[in-house]
Design a protein around this motif. Sequence first.
Motif, short mmCIF file in Angstrom:
data_model
loop_
_atom_site.label_atom_id
_atom_site.label_comp_id
_atom_site.label_asym_id
_atom_site.label_seq_id
_atom_site.Cartn_x
_atom_site.Cartn_y
_atom_site.Cartn_z
N GLU A 23 37.92 37.96 42.84
CA GLU A 23 36.78 38.86 42.70
C GLU A 23 37.03 40.18 43.42
OE1 GLU A 23 31.96 39.01 43.68
OE2 GLU A 23 33.12 37.16 43.98
N ASP A 24 37.66 40.11 44.59
CA ASP A 24 37.97 41.34 45.35
C ASP A 24 38.89 42.25 44.54
OD1 ASP A 24 36.49 40.51 47.55
OD2 ASP A 24 38.22 39.50 48.47
N ILE A 25 39.89 41.63 43.89
CA ILE A 25 40.84 42.42 43.10
C ILE A 25 40.16 43.00 41.87
CG2 ILE A 25 42.98 42.30 41.77
CD1 ILE A 25 43.91 40.11 43.69
N ARG A 26 39.25 42.25 41.29
CA ARG A 26 38.52 42.74 40.11
C ARG A 26 37.64 43.94 40.44
NH1 ARG A 26 38.64 39.88 35.47
NH2 ARG A 26 39.49 37.76 35.52
N LYS A 27 37.18 44.02 41.67
CA LYS A 27 36.36 45.16 42.07
C LYS A 27 37.18 46.44 42.09
CE LYS A 27 33.03 42.57 44.86
NZ LYS A 27 32.51 42.33 46.24
N VAL A 28 38.49 46.29 42.35
CA VAL A 28 39.38 47.45 42.35
C VAL A 28 39.84 47.76 40.93
CG1 VAL A 28 41.56 48.38 43.23
CG2 VAL A 28 40.16 46.91 44.69
N PHE A 29 40.11 46.71 40.16
CA PHE A 29 40.58 46.85 38.78
C PHE A 29 39.52 46.28 37.83
CE2 PHE A 29 44.25 46.69 41.53
CZ PHE A 29 45.07 47.70 41.05
N ARG A 30 38.47 47.04 37.64
CA ARG A 30 37.31 46.57 36.87
C ARG A 30 37.63 46.33 35.39
NH1 ARG A 30 32.76 46.78 39.89
NH2 ARG A 30 32.84 48.05 41.79
N ARG A 31 38.71 46.92 34.89
CA ARG A 31 39.05 46.75 33.47
C ARG A 31 40.04 45.61 33.25
NH1 ARG A 31 40.21 52.68 31.09
NH2 ARG A 31 40.08 51.51 29.14
N ALA A 32 40.31 44.86 34.28
CA ALA A 32 41.24 43.74 34.15
C ALA A 32 40.65 42.63 33.30
CB ALA A 32 41.58 43.19 35.54
N VAL A 33 41.50 42.00 32.48
CA VAL A 33 41.05 40.87 31.66
C VAL A 33 41.52 39.55 32.26
CG1 VAL A 33 40.99 42.23 29.55
CG2 VAL A 33 43.08 41.00 30.15
N ALA A 34 42.49 39.60 33.16
CA ALA A 34 42.97 38.38 33.82
C ALA A 34 43.71 38.76 35.09
CB ALA A 34 43.88 37.58 32.89
N ILE A 35 43.62 37.88 36.07
CA ILE A 35 44.34 38.06 37.33
C ILE A 35 45.03 36.76 37.66
CG2 ILE A 35 44.12 38.48 39.81
CD1 ILE A 35 41.67 40.23 39.14
#
Length: 206
Positions: free
Chosen positions: A22-34
Amino acid sequence: MGRVKDHRCLFLKNVPYNATEEDIRKVFRRAVAIRFPGGAKGPSQGIAFVEFKNKAVAEEMLKKKQKAQLQGRDLIVARVQRRAVTNADSKKAKGCSVKGTTLFVSGLTDETTAETLQAAFDGAVAARVAVDKNTGASKRFGFVEFDSEESCRAAKDDMEDCEIDGSKVTVTYAVSKEEGSARPPSGEKLQGERRRHAAEVIKLRS
């Protein structure tokens, strides 16, 4: 990850070990998978892969997120450049000059493996963690081999002030046994360590 996916993925280094998806998604909001190496649930190696919808979005994020921070730590954002190590790669790596194509990495943890070490460096064709012959325990340093001086230099620059498995590492160019023994004594601890273990470079290439 396959070659097609690689085009739409970014490789993150220096990720805080306690960071969540979730922390990484806040930086990369357009990500579809991590994803994390080895199917881990978190960045236990300080590394993460971020996948986007297509190559164009990935390229856009690569440009915009070069100075992105996570928990006050500067992230290193790069293209995914994974590739299998073929016999040709191995022969090329063995045949190239040690100076300029091999990095010496000190400050590793006892748990860091050769696979983790290689994964941390873009373009690496081989990696080795030195272990004690009697106990099998890690000596907490290793070597990473590249197929060109350019790749080696770029990887060294990328890994300045970075951590591997939670430990801040020191990355320098490895020296051959002959070069190391020819140098005059130095008071610097790192230089002394490099000279004592210079012969390990030859083992990596054998």
